[in-house]
Motif scaffolding. Structure first.
Motif, PDB file in Angstrom:
ATOM      1  N   LEU A 123       0.861  -1.179   0.000  1.00 52.23           N
ATOM      2  CA  LEU A 123       0.000   0.000   0.000  1.00 52.23           C
ATOM      3  C   LEU A 123       0.899   1.231   0.000  1.00 52.23           C
ATOM      4  O   LEU A 123       1.830   1.321   0.818  1.00 52.23           O
ATOM      5  N   ASP A 124       0.598   2.153  -0.916  1.00 51.58           N
ATOM      6  CA  ASP A 124       1.527   3.280  -1.023  1.00 51.58           C
ATOM      7  C   ASP A 124       0.855   4.508  -1.628  1.00 51.58           C
ATOM      8  O   ASP A 124      -0.232   4.431  -2.194  1.00 51.58           O
ATOM      9  N   THR A 125       1.569   5.638  -1.475  1.00 52.16           N
ATOM     10  CA  THR A 125       1.197   6.867  -2.175  1.00 52.16           C
ATOM     11  C   THR A 125       1.827   6.841  -3.567  1.00 52.16           C
ATOM     12  O   THR A 125       2.723   6.021  -3.841  1.00 52.16           O
ATOM     13  N   ARG A 126       1.381   7.749  -4.401  1.00 51.13           N
ATOM     14  CA  ARG A 126       1.878   7.787  -5.782  1.00 51.13           C
ATOM     15  C   ARG A 126       3.412   7.828  -5.842  1.00 51.13           C
ATOM     16  O   ARG A 126       4.024   7.231  -6.720  1.00 51.13           O
ATOM     17  N   ASN A 127       4.031   8.531  -4.881  1.00 52.05           N
ATOM     18  CA  ASN A 127       5.497   8.666  -4.911  1.00 52.05           C
ATOM     19  C   ASN A 127       6.216   7.546  -4.138  1.00 52.05           C
ATOM     20  O   ASN A 127       7.416   7.634  -3.891  1.00 52.05           O
ATOM     21  N   TYR A 128       5.495   6.531  -3.776  1.00 52.73           N
ATOM     22  CA  TYR A 128       6.076   5.347  -3.106  1.00 52.73           C
ATOM     23  C   TYR A 128       6.781   5.685  -1.782  1.00 52.73           C
ATOM     24  O   TYR A 128       7.751   5.036  -1.413  1.00 52.73           O
ATOM     25  N   GLN A 129       6.303   6.721  -1.080  1.00 49.13           N
ATOM     26  CA  GLN A 129       6.956   7.087   0.186  1.00 49.13           C
ATOM     27  C   GLN A 129       6.217   6.566   1.421  1.00 49.13           C
ATOM     28  O   GLN A 129       6.750   6.598   2.521  1.00 49.13           O
ATOM     29  N   TYR A 130       4.980   6.125   1.267  1.00 54.48           N
ATOM     30  CA  TYR A 130       4.215   5.609   2.409  1.00 54.48           C
ATOM     31  C   TYR A 130       4.786   4.246   2.828  1.00 54.48           C
ATOM     32  O   TYR A 130       4.968   3.961   4.006  1.00 54.48           O
ATOM     33  N   ALA A 131       5.049   3.398   1.808  1.00 58.11           N
ATOM     34  CA  ALA A 131       5.835   2.165   1.974  1.00 58.11           C
ATOM     35  C   ALA A 131       5.347   1.273   3.115  1.00 58.11           C
ATOM     36  O   ALA A 131       6.079   0.996   4.064  1.00 58.11           O
ATOM     37  N   ARG A 132       4.084   0.833   2.994  1.00 61.33           N
ATOM     38  CA  ARG A 132       3.506  -0.024   4.041  1.00 61.33           C
ATOM     39  C   ARG A 132       2.906  -1.281   3.427  1.00 61.33           C
ATOM     40  O   ARG A 132       2.709  -1.357   2.216  1.00 61.33           O
ATOM     41  N   VAL A 133       2.595  -2.252   4.287  1.00 60.97           N
ATOM     42  CA  VAL A 133       1.755  -3.361   3.846  1.00 60.97           C
ATOM     43  C   VAL A 133       0.336  -3.114   4.328  1.00 60.97           C
ATOM     44  O   VAL A 133       0.133  -2.535   5.406  1.00 60.97           O
ATOM     45  N   GLY A 134      -0.629  -3.539   3.521  1.00 62.60           N
ATOM     46  CA  GLY A 134      -2.028  -3.509   3.925  1.00 62.60           C
ATOM     47  C   GLY A 134      -2.508  -4.935   4.105  1.00 62.60           C
ATOM     48  O   GLY A 134      -1.933  -5.873   3.532  1.00 62.60           O
ATOM     49  N   ILE A 135      -3.534  -5.090   4.935  1.00 64.03           N
ATOM     50  CA  ILE A 135      -4.136  -6.414   5.147  1.00 64.03           C
ATOM     51  C   ILE A 135      -5.635  -6.315   4.905  1.00 64.03           C
ATOM     52  O   ILE A 135      -6.299  -5.394   5.387  1.00 64.03           O
ATOM     53  N   ALA A 136      -6.166  -7.281   4.166  1.00 61.26           N
ATOM     54  CA  ALA A 136      -7.613  -7.415   3.990  1.00 61.26           C
ATOM     55  C   ALA A 136      -7.960  -8.880   4.251  1.00 61.26           C
ATOM     56  O   ALA A 136      -7.142  -9.781   3.992  1.00 61.26           O
ATOM     57  N   VAL A 137      -9.161  -9.134   4.754  1.00 62.79           N
ATOM     58  CA  VAL A 137      -9.504 -10.477   5.235  1.00 62.79           C
ATOM     59  C   VAL A 137     -10.830 -10.937   4.632  1.00 62.79           C
ATOM     60  O   VAL A 137     -11.736 -10.133   4.403  1.00 62.79           O
ATOM     61  N   SER A 138     -10.911 -12.263   4.406  1.00 62.62           N
ATOM     62  CA  SER A 138     -12.156 -12.837   3.889  1.00 62.62           C
ATOM     63  C   SER A 138     -12.395 -14.203   4.545  1.00 62.62           C
ATOM     64  O   SER A 138     -11.457 -14.864   4.999  1.00 62.62           O
ATOM     65  N   ASP A 139     -13.662 -14.630   4.547  1.00 64.77           N
ATOM     66  CA  ASP A 139     -13.992 -15.970   5.052  1.00 64.77           C
ATOM     67  C   ASP A 139     -13.850 -17.033   3.970  1.00 64.77           C
ATOM     68  O   ASP A 139     -13.878 -18.226   4.259  1.00 64.77           O
ATOM     69  N   LYS A 140     -13.796 -16.578   2.726  1.00 64.15           N
ATOM     70  CA  LYS A 140     -13.715 -17.528   1.602  1.00 64.15           C
ATOM     71  C   LYS A 140     -12.533 -17.135   0.720  1.00 64.15           C
ATOM     72  O   LYS A 140     -12.152 -15.956   0.688  1.00 64.15           O
ATOM     73  N   PRO A 141     -12.007 -18.098  -0.020  1.00 58.57           N
ATOM     74  CA  PRO A 141     -10.847 -17.745  -0.856  1.00 58.57           C
ATOM     75  C   PRO A 141     -11.199 -16.700  -1.911  1.00 58.57           C
ATOM     76  O   PRO A 141     -10.370 -15.853  -2.240  1.00 58.57           O
ATOM     77  N   ASP A 142     -12.443 -16.772  -2.401  1.00 65.10           N
ATOM     78  CA  ASP A 142     -12.797 -15.877  -3.503  1.00 65.10           C
ATOM     79  C   ASP A 142     -13.616 -14.682  -3.034  1.00 65.10           C
ATOM     80  O   ASP A 142     -14.465 -14.173  -3.751  1.00 65.10           O
ATOM     81  N   GLY A 143     -13.341 -14.261  -1.807  1.00 66.93           N
ATOM     82  CA  GLY A 143     -13.818 -12.971  -1.312  1.00 66.93           C
ATOM     83  C   GLY A 143     -15.253 -12.927  -0.859  1.00 66.93           C
ATOM     84  O   GLY A 143     -15.859 -13.967  -0.689  1.00 66.93           O
ATOM     85  N   ASN A 144     -15.660 -11.650  -0.598  1.00 63.45           N
ATOM     86  CA  ASN A 144     -14.871 -10.443  -0.763  1.00 63.45           C
ATOM     87  C   ASN A 144     -13.964 -10.195   0.438  1.00 63.45           C
ATOM     88  O   ASN A 144     -14.248 -10.630   1.544  1.00 63.45           O
ATOM     89  N   TYR A 145     -12.876  -9.470   0.187  1.00 60.77           N
ATOM     90  CA  TYR A 145     -11.903  -9.154   1.225  1.00 60.77           C
ATOM     91  C   TYR A 145     -12.168  -7.750   1.771  1.00 60.77           C
ATOM     92  O   TYR A 145     -12.374  -6.809   1.007  1.00 60.77           O
ATOM     93  N   THR A 146     -12.140  -7.638   3.104  1.00 59.92           N
ATOM     94  CA  THR A 146     -12.394  -6.360   3.765  1.00 59.92           C
ATOM     95  C   THR A 146     -11.091  -5.814   4.327  1.00 59.92           C
ATOM     96  O   THR A 146     -10.363  -6.533   5.033  1.00 59.92           O
ATOM     97  N   PHE A 147     -10.819  -4.561   4.000  1.00 58.32           N
ATOM     98  CA  PHE A 147      -9.594  -3.917   4.484  1.00 58.32           C
ATOM     99  C   PHE A 147      -9.598  -3.841   6.009  1.00 58.32           C
ATOM    100  O   PHE A 147     -10.603  -3.457   6.615  1.00 58.32           O
ATOM    101  N   VAL A 148      -8.473  -4.199   6.632  1.00 61.34           N
ATOM    102  CA  VAL A 148      -8.372  -4.163   8.093  1.00 61.34           C
ATOM    103  C   VAL A 148      -7.430  -3.047   8.561  1.00 61.34           C
ATOM    104  O   VAL A 148      -7.797  -2.223   9.383  1.00 61.34           O
ATOM    105  N   LYS A 149      -6.222  -3.024   8.029  1.00 60.08           N
ATOM    106  CA  LYS A 149      -5.233  -2.049   8.533  1.00 60.08           C
ATOM    107  C   LYS A 149      -4.012  -2.026   7.621  1.00 60.08           C
ATOM    108  O   LYS A 149      -3.867  -2.883   6.735  1.00 60.08           O
TER     109      LYS A 149
END
Ligand code: DGJ
Length: 330
Positions: A123-149
């Motif tokens: 997960l990042d800003t256009r200039n690649y300075q945020y430089a983080r990982v994001g996590i999203a979670v689902s109960d099934k492999p084919d989603g949908n995935y909900t953003f957590v943090k």
């Protein structure tokens, strides 16, 4: 009567054209999914659940709403024919990152104890300075995935991420940290955070991937040249904690990894043998929807890893055997 016969005939023709079976894996070609559309799973990763492979990646089809970022999911039983399961992430800017915000290289892990599918992405800003990982979670492999943090793993900058699941099921994240090199870290038991650093490899590599083959760990990655290809390299270690050997080219350097960039190594363990697949992207930065995939069986063993010149091949996921074949998809 004649009218209904003609309708049946047309339905039959439509069915055989849309469900044409791919028989081969053709590196660099258009890869039609079950709808006949080129697969959109760039910078992707694959997990196997029972006998089904799920491939997640960046959805970059033309005509998407630019407010959102999309992650696609495809399923397959043979690694050759891919069924589109939908865009399992369609996310608007989650953290006020601004225009051109970035979601890249999604990877999904299945956590047996929580029974959740946990997606990591860059997960990042256009200039690649945020430089983080994001996590999203689902109960099934084919989603949908909900953003957590989102977060910086162990407080480090994280851009390209890679996924590695060891033979004992332990889940690891690989991430690129410009100044320092790349990290291999173990995920926490619920996969919702990072537990421990295994290695910090002092080599500036992105597109990181690891495979465990015949008692040795092989790590590969590409140099930091943006979307442009470069000679990808590999090192080996007997433990994920290192020490890692010196890095060597995985292919003739002048080919720039046959114009591709690593994203994952997939180990297919069959009843007769094991094939390790090099999965890479052939990016087209000005036409990302048309970026291609270079998948090839690697020559691997005894500390050596080599990518041969790409050509059409096929795999039997049951036996693990692969063979090179004529282009029979045509
Ligand atoms: C190289 C990375 O591997 C890609 O995922 C992408 O972030 C490009 N850089 C952007 O230049």
């Amino acid at each position: 009567m004649i009218r209904s016969t003609i309708i049946c005939f047309l339905i039959f023709i439509a069915a055989i054209t849309t469900n044409a079976q791919n028989k081969i894996i053709n590196p660099g070609a258009i890869w039609p999914d079950d709808r006949g559309n080129h697969v959109q799973a760039h910078g992707g990763g694959i997990i196997k659940i029972k006998d089904t492979y799920y491939w997640y990646g960046e959805e970059r089809a033309q005509g998407l709403d630019p407010k959102f970022r999309y992650v696609s999911c495809y399923s397959s039983k043979d690694l050759t024919n891919w069924k589109f399961k939908g865009d399992v992430v369609k996310m608007s800017d989650p953290e006020n990152l601004g225009d051109g915000w970035i979601l890249e290289r999604p990877k999904v892990y299945y956590n047996k104890s929580t029974r959740k599918y946990v997606m990591y992405f860059h997960l990042d800003t256009r200039n690649y300075q945020y430089a983080r990982v994001g996590i999203a979670v689902s109960d099934k492999p084919d989603g949908n995935y909900t953003f957590v943090k989102s977060f910086r793993p162990l407080d480090h900058q994280s851009r390209d991420i890679g996924q590695f699941i060891d033979d004992d099921g332990t889940a690891y994240l690989i991430f690129e940290d410009r100044a320092l090199g790349f990290h291999i870290v173990k995920l926490a038991d619920d996969y919702m955070s990072v537990a421990k650093e295994m290695s910090l490899v002092h080599m500036p590599l992105e597109g990181g991937a690891v495979v465990h083959y015949n008692g040795l760990y092989y790590a590969i990655g590409s140099s930091l040249t943006g979307w442009d290809p470069n000679p990808n390299k590999y090192a080996t270690a007997t433990s994920l904690e290192g020490p890692w050997s010196e890095f060597k080219d995985i292919a003739p350097p002048e080919t720039k990894t046959y114009h591709s960039q690593s994203t994952m190594m997939l180990k297919v363990v069959g009843t007769k043998t094991t094939t390790v697949i090099f999965m890479a992207d052939q990016w087209k930065p000005n036409a990302q929807w048309d970026s291609r995939y270079l998948w090839m069986p690697l020559e691997i063993g005894d500390g050596k890893l080599w990518l041969n010149e790409p050509k059409p091949w096929s795999i039997d996921v049951k036996t693990g055997e692969h063979k090179f074949v004529a282009d029979t998809n045509k």
